[in-house]
Scaffold this motif. Sequence first.
Motif, PDB file in Angstrom:
ATOM      1  N   THR A 211     -11.329   2.882  28.355  1.00 31.82           N
ATOM      2  CA  THR A 211     -12.311   3.411  29.288  1.00 31.82           C
ATOM      3  C   THR A 211     -13.641   2.696  29.074  1.00 31.82           C
ATOM      4  OG1 THR A 211     -13.566   5.380  29.973  1.00 31.82           O
ATOM      5  CG2 THR A 211     -12.850   5.298  27.687  1.00 31.82           C
ATOM      6  N   ALA A 212     -14.372   2.520  30.156  1.00 35.06           N
ATOM      7  CA  ALA A 212     -15.698   1.897  30.069  1.00 35.06           C
ATOM      8  C   ALA A 212     -16.785   2.916  29.742  1.00 35.06           C
ATOM      9  CB  ALA A 212     -16.030   1.199  31.385  1.00 35.06           C
ATOM     10  N   GLU A 213     -16.417   4.192  29.652  1.00 31.08           N
ATOM     11  CA  GLU A 213     -17.411   5.203  29.319  1.00 31.08           C
ATOM     12  C   GLU A 213     -17.921   4.990  27.896  1.00 31.08           C
ATOM     13  OE1 GLU A 213     -16.394   9.259  30.201  1.00 31.08           O
ATOM     14  OE2 GLU A 213     -14.820   8.600  31.585  1.00 31.08           O
ATOM     15  N   PRO A 214     -19.193   5.283  27.648  1.00 30.57           N
ATOM     16  CA  PRO A 214     -19.761   5.102  26.303  1.00 30.57           C
ATOM     17  C   PRO A 214     -19.340   6.230  25.367  1.00 30.57           C
ATOM     18  CG  PRO A 214     -21.432   5.968  27.782  1.00 30.57           C
ATOM     19  CD  PRO A 214     -20.210   5.723  28.636  1.00 30.57           C
ATOM     20  N   LEU A 215     -18.108   6.172  24.895  1.00 28.96           N
ATOM     21  CA  LEU A 215     -17.556   7.232  24.062  1.00 28.96           C
ATOM     22  C   LEU A 215     -17.677   6.894  22.585  1.00 28.96           C
ATOM     23  CD1 LEU A 215     -14.267   8.088  25.992  1.00 28.96           C
ATOM     24  CD2 LEU A 215     -16.474   9.277  26.088  1.00 28.96           C
ATOM     25  N   GLY A 216     -17.751   7.932  21.778  1.00 32.46           N
ATOM     26  CA  GLY A 216     -17.736   7.779  20.333  1.00 32.46           C
ATOM     27  C   GLY A 216     -16.317   7.748  19.805  1.00 32.46           C
ATOM     28  N   PRO A 217     -16.138   7.858  18.500  1.00 35.50           N
ATOM     29  CA  PRO A 217     -14.815   7.732  17.886  1.00 35.50           C
ATOM     30  C   PRO A 217     -13.950   8.969  18.070  1.00 35.50           C
ATOM     31  CG  PRO A 217     -16.444   8.227  16.221  1.00 35.50           C
ATOM     32  CD  PRO A 217     -17.213   8.004  17.496  1.00 35.50           C
ATOM     33  N   ARG A 218     -12.658   8.747  18.018  1.00 39.55           N
ATOM     34  CA  ARG A 218     -11.666   9.822  18.082  1.00 39.55           C
ATOM     35  C   ARG A 218     -10.577   9.546  17.054  1.00 39.55           C
ATOM     36  NH1 ARG A 218      -6.385   9.944  20.845  1.00 39.55           N
ATOM     37  NH2 ARG A 218      -5.692  12.102  21.038  1.00 39.55           N
TER      38      ARG A 218
ATOM     39  N   ILE B 110       0.262  16.523  18.509  1.00 32.28           N
ATOM     40  CA  ILE B 110      -0.914  15.686  18.320  1.00 32.28           C
ATOM     41  C   ILE B 110      -2.162  16.566  18.279  1.00 32.28           C
ATOM     42  CG2 ILE B 110      -2.331  13.824  19.259  1.00 32.28           C
ATOM     43  CD1 ILE B 110       0.169  12.777  20.673  1.00 32.28           C
ATOM     44  N   LEU B 111      -2.878  16.494  17.165  1.00 35.20           N
ATOM     45  CA  LEU B 111      -4.185  17.144  17.031  1.00 35.20           C
ATOM     46  C   LEU B 111      -5.256  16.089  17.293  1.00 35.20           C
ATOM     47  CD1 LEU B 111      -6.088  19.462  16.202  1.00 35.20           C
ATOM     48  CD2 LEU B 111      -5.762  18.737  13.817  1.00 35.20           C
ATOM     49  N   SER B 112      -6.129  16.366  18.247  1.00 36.92           N
ATOM     50  CA  SER B 112      -7.171  15.422  18.642  1.00 36.92           C
ATOM     51  C   SER B 112      -8.500  15.857  18.044  1.00 36.92           C
ATOM     52  CB  SER B 112      -7.273  15.359  20.170  1.00 36.92           C
ATOM     53  OG  SER B 112      -8.131  14.319  20.581  1.00 36.92           O
ATOM     54  N   LEU B 113      -9.194  14.907  17.416  1.00 35.48           N
ATOM     55  CA  LEU B 113     -10.478  15.186  16.782  1.00 35.48           C
ATOM     56  C   LEU B 113     -11.510  14.175  17.262  1.00 35.48           C
ATOM     57  CD1 LEU B 113      -9.112  15.574  13.155  1.00 35.48           C
ATOM     58  CD2 LEU B 113      -9.821  17.456  14.643  1.00 35.48           C
ATOM     59  N   GLY B 114     -12.725  14.631  17.480  1.00 31.21           N
ATOM     60  CA  GLY B 114     -13.788  13.711  17.846  1.00 31.21           C
ATOM     61  C   GLY B 114     -14.032  13.663  19.340  1.00 31.21           C
ATOM     62  N   SER B 115     -14.404  12.487  19.818  1.00 26.58           N
ATOM     63  CA  SER B 115     -14.759  12.322  21.226  1.00 26.58           C
ATOM     64  C   SER B 115     -13.564  12.546  22.142  1.00 26.58           C
ATOM     65  CB  SER B 115     -15.326  10.917  21.462  1.00 26.58           C
ATOM     66  OG  SER B 115     -16.544  10.758  20.780  1.00 26.58           O
ATOM     67  N   PRO B 116     -13.776  13.041  23.343  1.00 25.52           N
ATOM     68  CA  PRO B 116     -12.665  13.305  24.260  1.00 25.52           C
ATOM     69  C   PRO B 116     -12.021  12.008  24.739  1.00 25.52           C
ATOM     70  CG  PRO B 116     -14.769  13.634  25.369  1.00 25.52           C
ATOM     71  CD  PRO B 116     -15.084  13.431  23.927  1.00 25.52           C
ATOM     72  N   ARG B 117     -10.693  12.038  24.855  1.00 23.98           N
ATOM     73  CA  ARG B 117      -9.947  10.937  25.450  1.00 23.98           C
ATOM     74  C   ARG B 117      -8.824  11.529  26.286  1.00 23.98           C
ATOM     75  NH1 ARG B 117     -10.777   5.718  23.161  1.00 23.98           N
ATOM     76  NH2 ARG B 117      -9.450   4.998  24.874  1.00 23.98           N
ATOM     77  N   THR B 118      -8.258  10.722  27.162  1.00 22.65           N
ATOM     78  CA  THR B 118      -7.197  11.156  28.055  1.00 22.65           C
ATOM     79  C   THR B 118      -5.846  10.699  27.526  1.00 22.65           C
ATOM     80  OG1 THR B 118      -8.596  11.155  30.019  1.00 22.65           O
ATOM     81  CG2 THR B 118      -6.227  10.916  30.373  1.00 22.65           C
ATOM     82  N   LEU B 119      -4.884  11.620  27.500  1.00 23.56           N
ATOM     83  CA  LEU B 119      -3.486  11.281  27.252  1.00 23.56           C
ATOM     84  C   LEU B 119      -2.783  11.263  28.605  1.00 23.56           C
ATOM     85  CD1 LEU B 119      -1.125  10.877  25.142  1.00 23.56           C
ATOM     86  CD2 LEU B 119      -0.694  13.328  25.459  1.00 23.56           C
ATOM     87  N   ALA B 120      -2.203  10.131  28.960  1.00 24.85           N
ATOM     88  CA  ALA B 120      -1.513   9.992  30.244  1.00 24.85           C
ATOM     89  C   ALA B 120      -0.010   9.903  30.015  1.00 24.85           C
ATOM     90  CB  ALA B 120      -2.009   8.744  30.976  1.00 24.85           C
ATOM     91  N   LEU B 121       0.766  10.468  30.933  1.00 25.83           N
ATOM     92  CA  LEU B 121       2.228  10.422  30.857  1.00 25.83           C
ATOM     93  C   LEU B 121       2.798  10.007  32.204  1.00 25.83           C
ATOM     94  CD1 LEU B 121       1.417  13.191  28.952  1.00 25.83           C
ATOM     95  CD2 LEU B 121       3.860  12.946  28.498  1.00 25.83           C
ATOM     96  N   ARG B 122       3.907   9.265  32.171  1.00 22.52           N
ATOM     97  CA  ARG B 122       4.618   8.896  33.391  1.00 22.52           C
ATOM     98  C   ARG B 122       6.098   8.754  33.081  1.00 22.52           C
ATOM     99  NH1 ARG B 122       2.628   2.533  33.957  1.00 22.52           N
ATOM    100  NH2 ARG B 122       4.012   1.695  32.331  1.00 22.52           N
TER     101      ARG B 122
END
Length: 216
Positions: free
Chosen positions: A198-205, A144-156
């Motif tokens: 997320t409730a953070e004011p993030l831009g696009p990803r 996975i290549l991530s572009l744009g605003s930061p986001r979290t990838l979670a695993l369980r």
Amino acid sequence: MDLTLQGSLLDLTDEMTLRDLRVGTTRHPLALGAWVDVRPGWLAAGDELFAALLRDVPWHAERRQMYDSVVDVPRLTKFYGGDEPLPHPMLAQARDALSRHYAGELGEPFVTAGLCLYRDGRDSVAWHGDRIGRSRDSDTMIAILSLGSPRTLALRPRDGRPVEGAGGRSLRYPLGHGDLVVMGGSCQRTWDHCVPKTAEPLGPRISVQFRVAGVR
């Protein structure tokens, strides 16, 4: 809705380029035969690519059955099969670089690309594993290549067992502009992953997922 991207202040070059995967890539062994590779800043100066994908990809809004209702999928998507040209030459370069780097472990090339557009923090993907096709029974890799605003990838773990070192909760990998994450081994069969709201004011990803043939 404003889907513009503020360029990264961390890139020291104006030329869009893929950095060496042999340097700066860290493997995180997980339980049950799974592992995750993380390469921060794999793509340098990716603002042009982000803007081009945002503009040129024919993004599709999906609807899905959930219990007794049909609901909007909280992100936009586009899938490119192995016989389809990718929407930007850099994606083909990235796919081929990943195929070369992981050839010894994977034994076959990456061929498809699934793209997701997360418009803001309200867009997400729920817990799941990519278990359609051969990945249901066999080990594989998804890059996975991530572009744009930061986001979290979670695993369980899929079986609900506690995560060692995470207080019984999920593992969380923050992904920024140009970062790469590769889920390998049994990860799709034995672990689930998500991109939480997320409730953070993030831009696009934009997330670009490279897979081998016969895996979704």
